[in-house]
Design a protein around this motif. Structure first.
Motif, short mmCIF file in Angstrom:
data_model
loop_
_atom_site.label_atom_id
_atom_site.label_comp_id
_atom_site.label_asym_id
_atom_site.label_seq_id
_atom_site.Cartn_x
_atom_site.Cartn_y
_atom_site.Cartn_z
N ARG A 1 0.84 -1.20 0.00
CA ARG A 1 0.00 0.00 0.00
C ARG A 1 0.87 1.25 0.00
O ARG A 1 1.90 1.31 0.66
CB ARG A 1 -0.92 0.02 1.23
CG ARG A 1 -1.92 -1.12 1.21
CD ARG A 1 -2.72 -1.19 2.49
NE ARG A 1 -1.80 -1.58 3.57
CZ ARG A 1 -1.95 -1.22 4.83
NH1 ARG A 1 -2.96 -0.47 5.20
NH2 ARG A 1 -1.10 -1.62 5.75
N VAL B 1 1.55 4.96 5.97
CA VAL B 1 0.63 3.82 5.94
C VAL B 1 0.67 3.10 7.29
O VAL B 1 -0.38 2.77 7.86
CB VAL B 1 0.98 2.85 4.79
CG1 VAL B 1 0.17 1.56 4.90
CG2 VAL B 1 0.73 3.51 3.44
N ARG C 1 -0.88 4.48 -0.03
CA ARG C 1 -1.74 5.58 0.44
C ARG C 1 -2.25 5.26 1.84
O ARG C 1 -2.76 4.17 2.09
CB ARG C 1 -2.92 5.78 -0.49
CG ARG C 1 -2.52 6.24 -1.87
CD ARG C 1 -3.74 6.62 -2.68
NE ARG C 1 -3.39 6.84 -4.05
CZ ARG C 1 -3.04 8.01 -4.56
NH1 ARG C 1 -3.00 9.06 -3.79
NH2 ARG C 1 -2.74 8.12 -5.83
N SER C 2 -2.10 6.25 2.72
CA SER C 2 -2.60 6.07 4.08
C SER C 2 -4.07 6.47 4.14
O SER C 2 -4.55 7.24 3.31
CB SER C 2 -1.78 6.91 5.06
OG SER C 2 -1.92 8.28 4.78
N THR C 3 -4.78 5.94 5.10
CA THR C 3 -6.19 6.26 5.26
C THR C 3 -6.39 7.52 6.09
O THR C 3 -7.49 8.04 6.17
CB THR C 3 -6.93 5.09 5.93
OG1 THR C 3 -6.29 4.79 7.18
CG2 THR C 3 -6.92 3.85 5.03
N VAL C 4 -5.33 8.00 6.71
CA VAL C 4 -5.35 9.23 7.51
C VAL C 4 -4.39 10.21 6.86
O VAL C 4 -3.31 9.82 6.41
CB VAL C 4 -4.90 8.94 8.97
CG1 VAL C 4 -4.85 10.21 9.79
CG2 VAL C 4 -5.80 7.90 9.62
N HIS C 5 -4.79 11.49 6.79
CA HIS C 5 -3.90 12.48 6.20
C HIS C 5 -2.82 12.88 7.21
O HIS C 5 -3.13 13.26 8.33
CB HIS C 5 -4.67 13.73 5.76
CG HIS C 5 -3.75 14.82 5.29
ND1 HIS C 5 -3.09 14.75 4.09
CD2 HIS C 5 -3.36 15.96 5.88
CE1 HIS C 5 -2.33 15.83 3.96
NE2 HIS C 5 -2.49 16.58 5.03
N SER D 1 -1.11 5.25 9.86
CA SER D 1 -2.57 5.25 9.70
C SER D 1 -3.17 3.93 10.20
O SER D 1 -4.26 3.93 10.76
CB SER D 1 -2.98 5.53 8.26
OG SER D 1 -2.62 4.48 7.41
N ASP D 2 -2.45 2.82 10.02
CA ASP D 2 -2.91 1.54 10.58
C ASP D 2 -3.01 1.63 12.10
O ASP D 2 -3.99 1.17 12.70
CB ASP D 2 -1.97 0.40 10.20
CG ASP D 2 -2.04 0.02 8.74
OD1 ASP D 2 -2.98 0.47 8.03
OD2 ASP D 2 -1.15 -0.73 8.28
N GLY E 1 -5.89 3.74 13.17
CA GLY E 1 -7.11 2.96 13.01
C GLY E 1 -7.35 1.97 14.13
O GLY E 1 -8.49 1.62 14.43
#
Length: 126
Positions: A27, A85, A29-33, A88-89, A92
């Protein structure tokens, strides 16, 4: 993965034995900016599932004080995109909190006070 298995990811002489993007399962792209100057800090909560030795290192780094995304990437010897990434994991899983960098007041590049402080800092280093 047990602590003895963590050693299989790193070698003292060779360094990292897996490609950086393997750490993030490919991956990018992270899910959090995150900004490179964003601060992250451990919440004290550990993820319920094991996310790998790099996530353990991140939690250790972020446990004592807030640390920037750029510093985490430098400590892990990973590209910033891979580091984001991983972070952001952990966000999460509620193991990290994040704080955007505070905007600084816009100053003129010819502000005499700033230039004097820079000159003073340079003199101290030389």
């Amino acid at each position: 993965m047990t602590e003895s298995q963590d050693g299989a990811w790193l070698d003292d002489e060779a360094g990292r034995l897996v490609r950086p993007y393997t750490v993030s399962n490919g991956r990018t792209r992270s899910t959090v900016h995150f900004d490179l100057l964003s601060l992250v800090m451990a919440t004290g909560t550990r993820p319920k599932t094991y996310l790998g030795p790099d996530c353990d290192l991140v939690l250790d780094l972020c446990g004592a004080r807030p640390i920037s995304v750029a510093e985490v990437a430098a400590h892990l010897h990973l590209p910033a995109t891979v580091t984001k990434v991983l972070l952001s994991d952990l966000v999460g899983h509620n193991a990290l909190t994040t704080q955007a960098p505070r905007p600084i007041e816009a100053a003129s590049p010819t502000d005499r006070k700033i230039l004097e402080e820079v000159l003073h800092g340079l003199r101290k280093r030389l």
